[in-house]
Design a protein around this motif. Structure first.
Motif, short mmCIF file in Angstrom:
data_model
loop_
_atom_site.label_atom_id
_atom_site.label_comp_id
_atom_site.label_asym_id
_atom_site.label_seq_id
_atom_site.Cartn_x
_atom_site.Cartn_y
_atom_site.Cartn_z
N ALA A 74 1.05 -1.35 0.16
CA ALA A 74 -0.02 -0.09 0.07
C ALA A 74 0.79 1.17 -0.16
N PRO A 75 0.58 2.16 -1.07
CA PRO A 75 1.27 3.22 -0.96
C PRO A 75 1.14 4.27 0.09
N ARG A 76 2.13 5.10 0.47
CA ARG A 76 2.13 6.30 1.62
C ARG A 76 1.26 7.40 0.98
N ALA A 77 0.15 7.78 1.70
CA ALA A 77 -0.77 8.89 1.21
C ALA A 77 -0.52 9.97 1.98
N ILE A 78 -0.26 11.18 1.19
CA ILE A 78 0.02 12.64 1.77
C ILE A 78 -1.33 13.39 1.43
N PHE A 79 -2.15 13.81 2.61
CA PHE A 79 -3.39 14.62 1.93
C PHE A 79 -3.06 16.11 2.17
N LEU A 80 -3.16 16.80 0.91
CA LEU A 80 -2.68 18.20 1.09
C LEU A 80 -3.81 19.19 0.60
N HIS A 81 -4.21 19.90 1.61
CA HIS A 81 -5.38 20.74 1.27
C HIS A 81 -5.13 21.84 0.13
N GLY A 82 -3.96 21.92 -0.21
CA GLY A 82 -3.16 22.86 -1.29
C GLY A 82 -3.84 22.12 -2.65
N LEU A 83 -4.28 20.85 -2.72
CA LEU A 83 -4.55 20.31 -3.90
C LEU A 83 -6.02 20.47 -4.16
N TYR A 84 -6.68 20.95 -3.13
CA TYR A 84 -8.07 21.13 -3.40
C TYR A 84 -8.43 22.25 -4.08
N LEU A 85 -9.01 21.93 -5.31
CA LEU A 85 -9.51 22.76 -6.10
C LEU A 85 -8.58 23.75 -6.87
#
Length: 168
Positions: A74-85
């Motif tokens: 399973a890959p490591r996920a990085i959640f970035l608010h900067g990618l939102y829209l």
């Protein structure tokens, strides 16, 4: 060295709750099936990212989780608010700054994802849906460079492009 980017737009989301904030919308049934199918396709192609850069929105996080469920390890996920829209330039800046490993997946939104795909490509892409990048559409780019910091417009060779309707 060759670096690989898997660029995916989130799967189809649910619009049934008019009170729900856009950031919090979930996937609908078709979106869940599409994300599952895309995960299986990626696994079958041997395309397992080291890292996933994902928008913080609920629909992108769900897309990420469903795709990741088919990938091993399973890959490591990085959640970035900067990618939102975000726009294409912001997406490229985040890729340059945050990407780690030889293969990275980015899951985000349109129109930024479609624009980024078109601007990264080193030439025309024959797939009929590439320019509009519908939900869960995925393209695989290869870059001849040693570091993600060097990735720029027009450098990505598209090796594969596929939509979920081709898989379900």
């Amino acid at each position: 060295m060759t670096l690989t980017l898997i660029l995916t737009r989130h799967a189809k989301s649910d619009w049934d709750d008019p009170i729900l904030d856009d950031h919090d919308r979930t996937l609908n049934e078709r979106g869940r099936r599409s994300a599952d199918a895309m995960g299986l396709w990626l696994a079958g192609q041997g395309l397992v990212p080291d890292t996933i850069l994902c928008s913080s929105a609920t629909r992108t996080r769900e897309t990420c989780a469903r795709i990741s469920a088919a990938l091993h390890p399973a890959p490591r996920a990085i959640f970035l608010h900067g990618l939102y829209l975000s726009g294409a330039q912001t997406m490229l800046n985040l890729l340059n700054k945050e990407a780690a490993g030889k293969t990275v997946m980015m899951i985000a939104h349109n129109p930024g994802t479609a624009i980024m795909a078109g601007m990264l490509a080193d030439g025309p892409v024959a797939h009929r849906d590439f320019a509009r990048y519908p939900t869960c559409f995925t393209s695989v780019f290869q870059f001849q460079t040693d570091t993600w910091r060097e990735i720029d417009w027009g450098q990505g060779h598209v090796t594969q492009a596929i939509g979920p309707r081709e898989l379900i």
